[in-house]
Design an enzyme around this catalytic site. Structure first.
Site, PDB file in Angstrom:
ATOM      1  CB  THR A  14     -31.777   1.559 -34.179  1.00 16.93           C
ATOM      2  OG1 THR A  14     -31.994   2.820 -34.812  1.00 16.93           O
ATOM      3  CG2 THR A  14     -30.814   1.724 -33.034  1.00 16.93           C
ATOM      4  CB  VAL A  15     -33.593  -2.978 -32.912  1.00 17.30           C
ATOM      5  CG1 VAL A  15     -33.529  -4.291 -32.138  1.00 17.30           C
ATOM      6  CG2 VAL A  15     -33.889  -1.818 -31.966  1.00 17.30           C
ATOM      7  CB  VAL A 134     -40.776  -4.322 -21.212  1.00 19.08           C
ATOM      8  CG1 VAL A 134     -41.001  -3.450 -19.981  1.00 19.08           C
ATOM      9  CG2 VAL A 134     -42.103  -4.760 -21.788  1.00 19.08           C
ATOM     10  CG  ASP A 203     -41.674   4.480 -25.017  1.00 20.53           C
ATOM     11  OD1 ASP A 203     -41.719   3.639 -25.930  1.00 20.53           O
ATOM     12  OD2 ASP A 203     -40.814   4.462 -24.106  1.00 20.53           O
ATOM     13  CE  LYS A 207     -40.348   1.284 -23.539  1.00 20.86           C
ATOM     14  NZ  LYS A 207     -39.346   2.317 -23.292  1.00 20.86           N
ATOM     15  N   GLY A 304     -31.223   1.472 -27.517  1.00 23.44           N
ATOM     16  CA  GLY A 304     -29.965   1.375 -28.262  1.00 23.44           C
ATOM     17  C   GLY A 304     -29.937   0.058 -29.017  1.00 23.44           C
TER      18      GLY A 304
HETATM   19  N1  LIG Z   1     -34.263   1.790 -31.041  1.00 19.14           N
HETATM   20  C1  LIG Z   1     -34.326   1.328 -29.800  1.00 19.14           C
HETATM   21  O1  LIG Z   1     -33.475   1.632 -28.961  1.00 19.14           O
HETATM   22  C2  LIG Z   1     -35.441   0.395 -29.384  1.00 19.14           C
HETATM   23  C3  LIG Z   1     -35.474  -0.097 -28.060  1.00 19.14           C
HETATM   24  C4  LIG Z   1     -36.480  -0.986 -27.689  1.00 19.14           C
HETATM   25  C5  LIG Z   1     -37.442  -1.349 -28.623  1.00 19.14           C
HETATM   26  N2  LIG Z   1     -37.388  -0.824 -29.889  1.00 19.14           N
HETATM   27  C6  LIG Z   1     -38.439  -1.243 -30.821  1.00 19.14           C
HETATM   28  O2  LIG Z   1     -37.802  -1.934 -31.896  1.00 19.14           O
HETATM   29  C7  LIG Z   1     -38.537  -1.729 -33.094  1.00 19.14           C
HETATM   30  C8  LIG Z   1     -37.596  -1.191 -34.159  1.00 19.14           C
HETATM   31  O3  LIG Z   1     -37.048   0.047 -33.711  1.00 19.14           O
HETATM   32  P1  LIG Z   1     -35.822   0.756 -34.448  1.00 19.14           P
HETATM   33  O4  LIG Z   1     -35.372   1.841 -33.546  1.00 19.14           O
HETATM   34  O5  LIG Z   1     -34.842  -0.244 -34.915  1.00 19.14           O
HETATM   35  O6  LIG Z   1     -36.572   1.420 -35.700  1.00 19.14           O
HETATM   36  P2  LIG Z   1     -35.932   2.073 -36.999  1.00 19.14           P
HETATM   37  O7  LIG Z   1     -34.483   2.365 -36.798  1.00 19.14           O
HETATM   38  O8  LIG Z   1     -36.837   3.156 -37.410  1.00 19.14           O
HETATM   39  O9  LIG Z   1     -36.022   0.892 -38.068  1.00 19.14           O
HETATM   40  C9  LIG Z   1     -37.221   0.461 -38.618  1.00 19.14           C
HETATM   41  C10 LIG Z   1     -36.913  -0.479 -39.756  1.00 19.14           C
HETATM   42  O10 LIG Z   1     -38.153  -0.949 -40.300  1.00 19.14           O
HETATM   43  C11 LIG Z   1     -38.113  -0.808 -41.689  1.00 19.14           C
HETATM   44  N3  LIG Z   1     -39.455  -0.579 -42.183  1.00 19.14           N
HETATM   45  C12 LIG Z   1     -40.259   0.469 -41.970  1.00 19.14           C
HETATM   46  N4  LIG Z   1     -41.441   0.291 -42.590  1.00 19.14           N
HETATM   47  C13 LIG Z   1     -41.351  -0.904 -43.200  1.00 19.14           C
HETATM   48  C14 LIG Z   1     -42.217  -1.633 -44.011  1.00 19.14           C
HETATM   49  N5  LIG Z   1     -43.415  -1.163 -44.337  1.00 19.14           N
HETATM   50  N6  LIG Z   1     -41.810  -2.853 -44.454  1.00 19.14           N
HETATM   51  C15 LIG Z   1     -40.598  -3.338 -44.132  1.00 19.14           C
HETATM   52  N7  LIG Z   1     -39.714  -2.673 -43.376  1.00 19.14           N
HETATM   53  C16 LIG Z   1     -40.093  -1.470 -42.927  1.00 19.14           C
HETATM   54  C17 LIG Z   1     -37.196   0.369 -41.991  1.00 19.14           C
HETATM   55  O11 LIG Z   1     -36.720   0.251 -43.315  1.00 19.14           O
HETATM   56  P3  LIG Z   1     -35.637   1.278 -43.931  1.00 19.14           P
HETATM   57  O12 LIG Z   1     -34.386   1.083 -43.114  1.00 19.14           O
HETATM   58  O13 LIG Z   1     -35.446   0.825 -45.343  1.00 19.14           O
HETATM   59  O14 LIG Z   1     -36.227   2.635 -43.805  1.00 19.14           O
HETATM   60  C18 LIG Z   1     -36.138   0.157 -40.916  1.00 19.14           C
HETATM   61  O15 LIG Z   1     -35.149  -0.723 -41.380  1.00 19.14           O
HETATM   62  C19 LIG Z   1     -39.697  -0.802 -32.724  1.00 19.14           C
HETATM   63  O16 LIG Z   1     -40.837  -1.561 -32.425  1.00 19.14           O
HETATM   64  C20 LIG Z   1     -39.192  -0.114 -31.477  1.00 19.14           C
HETATM   65  O17 LIG Z   1     -40.245   0.328 -30.645  1.00 19.14           O
HETATM   66  C21 LIG Z   1     -36.416   0.032 -30.277  1.00 19.14           C
END
Ligand SMILES: NC(=O)c1ccc[n+]([C@@H]2O[C@H](COP(=O)([O-])OP(=O)(O)OC[C@H]3O[C@@H](n4cnc5c(N)ncnc54)[C@H](OP(=O)(O)O)[C@@H]3O)[C@@H](O)[C@H]2O)c1
Length: 436
Positions: A14-15, A134, A203, A207, A304
């Protein structure tokens, strides 16, 4: 213009996908602000075949995020994998070993290992940016670390989890129960299949641990946070809150006093007209009380892809410009160990809902137990079955007590005694009333 900054993005979910897309779409504006082009040269994720809607031509693909962090194609490593251990931690540690600046959105990693990582980064003389960790797109890290550098902060309080705020807002507006609302949130993609991390308050605790370090210059202490989730909330509590002039929010609160640092995540009642109480839906909001500026409130999208990417890119631009700040605002070696204030010493008003077995003398016995602990009651509200005049009945009745300021230990002792007396059915609901 000087050499481009070569960015490696580990994690394209997502990010990560948003970061890569926005860096490309807004390349000229970002280059102007950064003083040099910012170019994604390498990426890493698990599934190379997945269509992510990104043009990755000319970008190196690494199956292993640590390999990306070691690659000579990369000047700065952006970690967007997530999780306190495993690939994310290895990627960040490798980047620091290789003296590469890091930008991450990973609150779990920093809440657990932030101090060790900050020390390693300072030894290697590289920055770690974590604005996105955060409150997503809300620039709270920069505000605390830089904007308020001339202040002593006494309290930081906020809505740090959009999923919980969405559930509470909908329960209040639609008068539906927690389970139904959670199921809806899952259908709409606002809650994970396993919602424990969000609705259990964990969560928000991650933060809050980071906010505490930034606000008070202390080591992160996520295990020292008192955490309660939102699963116990009922439409009745929300209705009572409204009648009493409050709204209910899941708050993360950190305060510092002579007793030490008090860090807590729990449901709280706030005056309806306060800035934080008015924040609805998935929005995050943080209020900071500081001595020079006074009170400050920041609010905005806490999650998001694009909102979080906005914060990630702000960190990348700072690093591209050569702007450096210690990870938690003061050098990692100067971060003080946290002196925890015991939750029993927490002071404030309380909303207490009891399911009272309706028999003569029950209400008086409850009031006595409160008085024995020195707790003064501001009001007692009893809600039975409407239209029923023949008392007592077999059905328990809801009795709501609102206390004047007291302390947690007194409330717990009084409730233990009330439970032991056998006048109540089920666990009491306790919601702290937060001072303005
Ligand atoms: N989503 C939000 O709104 C949000 C907001 C604030 C902070 N965050 C933080 O941002 C970070 C990412 O969140 P997200 O929502 O983007 O997560 P996500 O959608 O689950 O994406 C995770 C990504 O990491 C990759 N991945 C997983 N295991 C891996 C590995 N062993 N080696 C290399 N790549 C790997 C996945 O690969 P594949 O795509 O190939 O499966 C995917 O591309 C997290 O720390 C989260 O807490 C997220």
């Amino acid at each position: 213009m000087t050499e481009p900054l070569k960015v490696g993005v580990a994690g394209l979910g997502t990010v990560g996908s948003s970061v890569v897309r926005v860096l490309k779409q807004k390349a000229d504006a970002i280059a102007a602000r950064a003083g040099r082009p910012v170019v994604v040269t390498a990426v890493s994720a698990r599934d190379k075949g997945r269509d992510r809607g990104l043009d990755l031509s000319g970008v190196a693909w690494h199956m292993d995020a640590s390999q990306l962090a070691r690659s000579n194609d990369v000047d700065l490593v952006v970690e967007l994998i997530g999780g306190a251990e495993g690939a994310a931690r290895e990627c960040v540690e490798t980047a620091i070993e290789r003296k590469r600046p890091v930008v991450t959105a990973n609150k779990a990693l920093l809440a657990r290992h932030g101090v060790a990582l900050a020390r390693a980064a300072e030894q290697a003389d590289v920055p770690i940016g974590f604005e996105a960790a955060v409150a997503g797109g809300v620039p709270i890290v920069k505000t605390l670390r830089e904007g308020l550098a001339g202040n002593d902060v006494s309290r930081v309080l906020g809505i740090l989890n959009g999923t919980c705020n969405y559930i509470l807002t909908r329960m209040e507006h639609d008068k539906i129960g927690f389970a139904e609302c959670l199921a809806d949130a899952q259908k709409l993609g606002y809650a994970e299949a396993d919602p424990t991390f969000d609705v259990g308050g964990f969560d928000a605790a991650h933060k809050l641990a980071l906010l505490t370090s930034l606000a008070f210059g202390t080591e992160t202490d996520v295990d020292g946070i008192y955490v309660e989730g939102i699963a116990s909330i009922t439409p009745f509590d929300l209705k009572m809150a409204e009648e009493l002039g409050y709204r209910v929010k899941l708050l993360g609160v950190t305060t510092r006093s002579n007793g030490g640092v008090e860090q807590r995540v729990h449901l709280a009642m706030l005056p309806r007209d306060s800035a934080i109480a008015r924040v609805d839906g998935v929005t995050n909001a943080v209020e900071i009380d500081a001595d020079v500026v006074g009170a400050l409130v920041l609010a905005g999208p806490g999650a998001g892809g694009d909102a979080t990417a906005s914060a990630v890119i702000a960190d990348i631009v700072d690093i591209a410009r050569g702007i450096r700040a210690p990870v938690f605002g003061v050098p990692a070696t100067k971060l003080a160990p946290v002196r925890r204030a015991a939750m029993g010493t927490h002071e404030g008003g309380y909303y207490i809902r009891l399911s009272v077995i309706d028999r003569p003398g029950a209400a008086a016995a409850i009031a006595t137990r409160m008085a024995e602990q020195g707790i003064s009651l501001r009001s007692i509200v009893q809600r039975g079955v409407e239209g029923e005049f023949e008392r007592p009945s077999a059905e328990p009745v809801a009795v709501v007590l609102i206390t004047y300021a007291t302390n947690e230990a007194a409330v717990r002792s009084a409730l233990d005694a009330i439970e032991a007396d056998g006048h109540i059915d089920g666990a009491p609901q306790v919601i702290r009333i937060e001072k303005r």
